[in-house]
Design a protein around this motif. Sequence first.
Motif, PDB file in Angstrom:
ATOM      1  N   ILE A 198       0.504  -1.492  -0.003  1.00 16.13           N
ATOM      2  CA  ILE A 198       0.246  -0.111   0.081  1.00 16.13           C
ATOM      3  C   ILE A 198       1.074   1.169   0.179  1.00 16.13           C
ATOM      4  CG2 ILE A 198      -1.776   1.414   0.787  1.00 16.13           C
ATOM      5  CD1 ILE A 198      -2.558  -1.279   2.628  1.00 16.13           C
ATOM      6  N   MET A 199       0.034   2.266  -1.301  1.00 14.75           N
ATOM      7  CA  MET A 199       1.203   3.443  -1.005  1.00 14.75           C
ATOM      8  C   MET A 199      -0.264   4.353  -0.292  1.00 14.75           C
ATOM      9  SD  MET A 199       3.197   4.821  -4.018  1.00 14.75           S
ATOM     10  CE  MET A 199       1.588   5.730  -5.144  1.00 14.75           C
ATOM     11  N   PHE A 200       0.451   5.327   0.678  1.00 11.45           N
ATOM     12  CA  PHE A 200      -0.322   5.981   0.871  1.00 11.45           C
ATOM     13  C   PHE A 200      -0.095   7.388   0.261  1.00 11.45           C
ATOM     14  CE2 PHE A 200       0.859   3.156   4.491  1.00 11.45           C
ATOM     15  CZ  PHE A 200      -0.031   2.859   4.851  1.00 11.45           C
ATOM     16  N   SER A 201       1.118   8.068   0.011  1.00 12.61           N
ATOM     17  CA  SER A 201       1.092   9.417  -0.174  1.00 12.61           C
ATOM     18  C   SER A 201       2.947   9.883  -2.023  1.00 12.61           C
ATOM     19  CB  SER A 201       1.168  10.300   0.403  1.00 12.61           C
ATOM     20  OG  SER A 201       2.586  10.341   1.580  1.00 12.61           O
ATOM     21  N   ARG A 202       2.589   9.630  -2.223  1.00 13.02           N
ATOM     22  CA  ARG A 202       3.859  10.214  -3.856  1.00 13.02           C
ATOM     23  C   ARG A 202       4.686  11.105  -2.455  1.00 13.02           C
ATOM     24  NH1 ARG A 202       3.116   8.191  -8.226  1.00 13.02           N
ATOM     25  NH2 ARG A 202       0.824   7.913  -9.077  1.00 13.02           N
ATOM     26  N   ALA A 203       5.852  10.941  -2.429  1.00 11.92           N
ATOM     27  CA  ALA A 203       7.520  11.683  -2.304  1.00 11.92           C
ATOM     28  C   ALA A 203       7.105  12.980  -2.805  1.00 11.92           C
ATOM     29  CB  ALA A 203       8.293  11.307  -2.337  1.00 11.92           C
ATOM     30  N   ASP A 204       7.119  13.596  -3.859  1.00 15.53           N
ATOM     31  CA  ASP A 204       6.551  14.671  -4.270  1.00 15.53           C
ATOM     32  C   ASP A 204       4.934  15.348  -4.343  1.00 15.53           C
ATOM     33  OD1 ASP A 204       5.173  13.304  -6.358  1.00 15.53           O
ATOM     34  OD2 ASP A 204       6.412  13.846  -8.292  1.00 15.53           O
ATOM     35  N   THR A 205       4.168  14.881  -3.619  1.00 22.36           N
ATOM     36  CA  THR A 205       3.044  15.507  -3.656  1.00 22.36           C
ATOM     37  C   THR A 205       3.046  15.680  -2.206  1.00 22.36           C
ATOM     38  OG1 THR A 205       2.318  14.306  -5.479  1.00 22.36           O
ATOM     39  CG2 THR A 205       0.489  14.800  -3.978  1.00 22.36           C
ATOM     40  N   ALA A 206       2.301  17.119  -1.793  1.00 23.48           N
ATOM     41  CA  ALA A 206       2.719  18.010  -0.483  1.00 23.48           C
ATOM     42  C   ALA A 206       1.109  17.950  -0.132  1.00 23.48           C
ATOM     43  CB  ALA A 206       2.932  19.647  -0.542  1.00 23.48           C
ATOM     44  N   GLY A 207       0.989  17.965   1.045  1.00 20.61           N
ATOM     45  CA  GLY A 207      -0.163  17.801   1.984  1.00 20.61           C
ATOM     46  C   GLY A 207      -0.764  16.121   2.163  1.00 20.61           C
ATOM     47  N   GLY A 208      -1.709  16.431   2.783  1.00 21.85           N
ATOM     48  CA  GLY A 208      -2.248  14.639   3.129  1.00 21.85           C
ATOM     49  C   GLY A 208      -3.466  15.286   4.086  1.00 21.85           C
ATOM     50  N   LYS A 209      -4.142  13.920   4.638  1.00 24.63           N
ATOM     51  CA  LYS A 209      -4.755  13.337   5.485  1.00 24.63           C
ATOM     52  C   LYS A 209      -4.503  12.584   6.257  1.00 24.63           C
ATOM     53  CE  LYS A 209      -9.008  15.995   3.638  1.00 24.63           C
ATOM     54  NZ  LYS A 209     -10.725  15.134   3.651  1.00 24.63           N
ATOM     55  N   SER A 210      -4.257  13.176   7.477  1.00 19.89           N
ATOM     56  CA  SER A 210      -3.533  11.699   8.435  1.00 19.89           C
ATOM     57  C   SER A 210      -4.728  10.343   8.854  1.00 19.89           C
ATOM     58  CB  SER A 210      -3.669  12.057   9.709  1.00 19.89           C
ATOM     59  OG  SER A 210      -2.842  11.293  10.759  1.00 19.89           O
ATOM     60  N   ALA A 211      -3.920   9.689   8.743  1.00 19.54           N
ATOM     61  CA  ALA A 211      -5.221   8.245   8.507  1.00 19.54           C
ATOM     62  C   ALA A 211      -4.803   6.735   9.884  1.00 19.54           C
ATOM     63  CB  ALA A 211      -5.338   7.499   7.517  1.00 19.54           C
ATOM     64  N   ASP A 212      -4.762   6.280  10.878  1.00 17.43           N
ATOM     65  CA  ASP A 212      -3.998   5.647  11.401  1.00 17.43           C
ATOM     66  C   ASP A 212      -4.997   4.206  11.255  1.00 17.43           C
ATOM     67  OD1 ASP A 212      -6.008   5.429  12.951  1.00 17.43           O
ATOM     68  OD2 ASP A 212      -5.638   5.973  14.585  1.00 17.43           O
ATOM     69  N   LYS A 213      -6.237   3.700  10.050  1.00 21.92           N
ATOM     70  CA  LYS A 213      -6.491   2.826   9.946  1.00 21.92           C
ATOM     71  C   LYS A 213      -7.191   2.512   8.347  1.00 21.92           C
ATOM     72  CE  LYS A 213      -9.095   2.569  14.683  1.00 21.92           C
ATOM     73  NZ  LYS A 213      -8.994   3.607  14.301  1.00 21.92           N
ATOM     74  N   VAL A 214      -7.409   1.540   7.845  1.00 22.06           N
ATOM     75  CA  VAL A 214      -7.414   0.995   6.610  1.00 22.06           C
ATOM     76  C   VAL A 214      -8.539   0.044   6.929  1.00 22.06           C
ATOM     77  CG1 VAL A 214      -5.546   1.323   5.546  1.00 22.06           C
ATOM     78  CG2 VAL A 214      -5.674  -0.905   6.598  1.00 22.06           C
ATOM     79  N   GLU A 215      -9.718  -0.113   5.778  1.00 23.92           N
ATOM     80  CA  GLU A 215     -10.052  -1.370   5.389  1.00 23.92           C
ATOM     81  C   GLU A 215      -9.950  -1.748   4.047  1.00 23.92           C
ATOM     82  OE1 GLU A 215     -14.487   2.184   6.856  1.00 23.92           O
ATOM     83  OE2 GLU A 215     -13.371   1.945   4.673  1.00 23.92           O
ATOM     84  N   VAL A 216     -10.402  -3.212   4.415  1.00 25.50           N
ATOM     85  CA  VAL A 216      -9.618  -4.265   3.330  1.00 25.50           C
ATOM     86  C   VAL A 216     -11.061  -4.650   2.913  1.00 25.50           C
ATOM     87  CG1 VAL A 216      -8.027  -6.048   2.941  1.00 25.50           C
ATOM     88  CG2 VAL A 216      -8.173  -3.922   4.751  1.00 25.50           C
ATOM     89  N   ALA A 217     -10.829  -4.622   2.076  1.00 27.47           N
ATOM     90  CA  ALA A 217     -12.599  -6.157   1.134  1.00 27.47           C
ATOM     91  C   ALA A 217     -10.927  -6.750  -0.073  1.00 27.47           C
ATOM     92  CB  ALA A 217     -13.580  -5.068   0.894  1.00 27.47           C
ATOM     93  N   VAL A 218     -12.289  -7.658   0.268  1.00 28.16           N
ATOM     94  CA  VAL A 218     -10.892  -8.655  -1.295  1.00 28.16           C
ATOM     95  C   VAL A 218     -11.986  -8.637  -2.319  1.00 28.16           C
ATOM     96  CG1 VAL A 218      -9.772 -10.367   0.540  1.00 28.16           C
ATOM     97  CG2 VAL A 218     -12.413 -10.961  -0.272  1.00 28.16           C
ATOM     98  N   ALA A 219     -13.124  -8.202  -2.228  1.00 28.42           N
ATOM     99  CA  ALA A 219     -13.414  -8.215  -3.549  1.00 28.42           C
ATOM    100  C   ALA A 219     -14.970  -6.674  -3.300  1.00 28.42           C
ATOM    101  CB  ALA A 219     -14.824  -9.006  -4.275  1.00 28.42           C
ATOM    102  N   ALA A 220     -14.746  -5.544  -4.439  1.00 25.82           N
ATOM    103  CA  ALA A 220     -15.889  -4.832  -3.945  1.00 25.82           C
ATOM    104  C   ALA A 220     -17.423  -4.881  -3.547  1.00 25.82           C
ATOM    105  CB  ALA A 220     -16.050  -3.527  -5.326  1.00 25.82           C
TER     106      ALA A 220
END
Length: 222
Positions: free
Chosen positions: A166-188
């Motif tokens: 999982i890539m959260f953000s690009r190194a050359d992209t500034a800003g963003g929102k903080s997250a300490d959880k992810v939601e996982v599903a094996v299918a939509a």
Amino acid sequence: MAHTARSRRTTAALAALSIGILALTACNGDAENDVATPGTHASPSATGTDKGTDTPSSADPGDGGSGKSSDSPSTPPSSPKPGADDDQDGGVGMCETADLTYNVTVASRPVNHALLTAANKGSDPCLLSPNELVITFPGLDGAAGHMGPAGKDWILKPGESAYAGIMFSRADTAGGKSADKVEVAVAASESPMTVPVNDGPVTVNDSQVTSFFGTAEDALTY
């Protein structure tokens, strides 16, 4: 002279009588032979009767002989049982989100990445579809985009793990929102499971996720 003439006439009469007797005898002999002939020689009609009494073949001429007529038609191959060889899974059910346990840990390399580990917690194998993985973040809109190559479905045995990067953000992209959880599903189509991010929080601004791989190293290559 008269006596001599009578003697000659008598002799001639006797000779004629003898010839007549011989002729009659000969005729009687021929008649007897003619009567005996039918009993001693086979007539054409008898010969035809003998041929007609020959036992006919038991096979019907239209059948081409008893050997061919006794052959039974070939038995058609039995149809395979439904689902027996339809798929590579051999009847194993698809992996569902609830069938797996999840762990998300921030990776030291590459930067801004985390490793997702999904393990089969059940007692039965399941078929994992690696390209349908969905990652979202609570409170954030949209799902992570996909990166890296597509994988092939494979059977995940009990206790076996699959990995995704999982890539959260690009190194050359500034800003963003903080997250300490992810939601996982094996299918939509399935409800996701919320998983804490170990060594989080992380900053999310342009998230992406790989397909499932068999090793953690492959998952963190992209």
